[in-house]
Design a protein around this motif. Structure first.
Motif, PDB file in Angstrom:
ATOM      1  N   ASP A 160       3.914  14.932  15.853  1.00 44.80           N
ATOM      2  CA  ASP A 160       3.413  13.730  16.201  1.00 44.80           C
ATOM      3  C   ASP A 160       1.764  14.223  16.546  1.00 44.80           C
ATOM      4  N   LEU A 161       1.638  14.704  17.526  1.00 43.10           N
ATOM      5  CA  LEU A 161       0.104  14.956  17.948  1.00 43.10           C
ATOM      6  C   LEU A 161      -0.696  15.644  16.723  1.00 43.10           C
ATOM      7  N   ALA A 162       0.009  16.607  15.972  1.00 43.31           N
ATOM      8  CA  ALA A 162      -0.790  17.047  15.041  1.00 43.31           C
ATOM      9  C   ALA A 162      -1.046  16.106  13.997  1.00 43.31           C
ATOM     10  N   ALA A 163      -0.273  14.897  13.821  1.00 45.07           N
ATOM     11  CA  ALA A 163      -0.452  14.196  12.766  1.00 45.07           C
ATOM     12  C   ALA A 163      -0.673  14.564  11.391  1.00 45.07           C
ATOM     13  N   LEU A 164       0.379  15.618  10.931  1.00 44.44           N
ATOM     14  CA  LEU A 164       0.474  16.394   9.792  1.00 44.44           C
ATOM     15  C   LEU A 164       0.504  15.262   8.524  1.00 44.44           C
ATOM     16  N   ALA A 218      10.397  22.300  11.102  1.00 42.83           N
ATOM     17  CA  ALA A 218      10.482  20.883  11.252  1.00 42.83           C
ATOM     18  C   ALA A 218       9.356  20.474  10.568  1.00 42.83           C
ATOM     19  N   ALA A 219       8.037  21.112  10.362  1.00 44.12           N
ATOM     20  CA  ALA A 219       6.828  20.549   9.846  1.00 44.12           C
ATOM     21  C   ALA A 219       6.999  20.385   8.196  1.00 44.12           C
ATOM     22  N   GLU A 274      15.527  19.312  22.156  1.00 43.79           N
ATOM     23  CA  GLU A 274      14.469  20.411  21.299  1.00 43.79           C
ATOM     24  C   GLU A 274      13.819  19.731  20.054  1.00 43.79           C
ATOM     25  N   ARG A 275      14.698  19.067  19.307  1.00 43.26           N
ATOM     26  CA  ARG A 275      14.038  18.403  18.149  1.00 43.26           C
ATOM     27  C   ARG A 275      13.313  17.159  18.332  1.00 43.26           C
ATOM     28  N   ARG A 276      13.604  16.449  19.542  1.00 44.21           N
ATOM     29  CA  ARG A 276      12.428  15.210  19.917  1.00 44.21           C
ATOM     30  C   ARG A 276      11.411  16.135  20.495  1.00 44.21           C
ATOM     31  N   MET A 277      11.626  17.232  21.314  1.00 41.33           N
ATOM     32  CA  MET A 277      10.248  17.778  21.711  1.00 41.33           C
ATOM     33  C   MET A 277       9.260  18.322  20.711  1.00 41.33           C
TER      34      MET A 277
END
Length: 279
Positions: free
Chosen positions: A109-113, A132-133, A100-103
């Motif tokens: 990562d896709l959101a590029a926060l 997580a964010a 779950e954490r990696r997912m």
């Protein structure tokens, strides 16, 4: 559209070869213990299929328990509402096979926060993705979430307090976001659309675009719209949802119609992660 592979660390081809190697090892072990040569591979395949059926059936029962009481009130939001936060967290861990954490890190990562950004998570559940964010946007960032079930919101607040963080959560429906236009830099909507009727899914996508600032990004993750039989049988996530899941609209087509650009679709097995930017 750009379609990428399923895992940032281990490619799909490598995983397939590892599975084949593991199967050969198990088959060899069975043969060494006197199992008839034709029975060994059949036993291996049968055991794997039986495991998927058992796990899938168990998760269907658990999902029914999580959805109890949905939609009976006149003011209930459309679609399925999950109301058992601790059970929900346990099921997510099981469905993700402990990854779950990696997912969730992959989705972020896709959101590029970036530090200081305002992030909205629509259908935030127990707040795991928002928490997580928090590390990525830092203390100057803003974390807001929308969730239909008050039970989930209460649990998300408890998790945030335990980590010394603050989340701004609101109760509501994805097709009627209680936020002003151009309020967020990033909007997330993960594993939500398949709980909603198709007209509500489309309305939710419109709302996501509305609340994003110029240049804002959206990341939508949901069941693969065309998984295929082998993909479905090979995925605990898809198998557990079965026919209970609503058909997911073509997110890329809908986002393009709304004016989104730089649309990328990332294949995650039974899941499809779509990233786009609103100019």
């Amino acid at each position: 559209m750009t379609l990428t592979s399923a895992s940032p660390r281990l490619s799909a081809a490598h995983r397939h070869w590892l599975i084949v190697l593991a199967g050969l090892v198990v088959t060899l072990a069975l043969l060494m213990h006197g199992v008839e040569r034709w029975y060994a591979p059949l036993a291996l395949v049968g055991a794997g299929a039986l495991l998927h059926v058992i796990v899938g059936a168990a998760l269907v029962v658990v999902a029914a328990l999580m959805m109890r009481g949905r939609g009976h009130r006149h003011d209930a939001p459309p679609g399925v509402v999950l109301r058992t936060p601790r059970l929900y967290d346990a099921v997510v861990r099981l469905m993700s096979l402990g990854r779950e954490r990696r997912m969730r890190a992959d989705w972020l990562d896709l959101a590029a926060l970036r530090p200081g950004e305002a992030v909205l998570d629509v259908g935030c559940g127990t707040g795991t993705l928002l928490l997580a964010a928090a590390e990525r946007v830092g203390p100057t960032g803003a974390l807001r979430g929308l969730e239909a079930a008050p039970e989930m919101i209460e649990h998300a607040h408890a998790k945030a307090r335990a980590q010394g963080l603050a989340l701004e959560l609101a109760q509501g429906s994805a097709d009627r976001l209680p936020y002003a236009d151009a309020s967020f830099d990033v909007a997330l909507c993960t594993l939500v659309l398949h709980h909603l009727p198709e007209d509500v899914q489309r309305a939710a996508l419109v709302e996501l675009g509305r609340v994003l600032r110029p240049g804002g990004r959206v990341v939508i993750v949901d069941l693969h719209p065309r998984p295929g039989l082998l993909r479905r049988l090979g995925s605990i996530v898809a198998l557990a949802h079965g026919s209970a899941a609503k058909a997911v609209v073509d997110v890329e087509v809908e986002l393009r119609a709304l004016g989104a650009v730089d649309i990328e679709a990332h294949d995650r097995g039974a899941l499809l992660a779509t990233r786009a930017r609103f100019p």
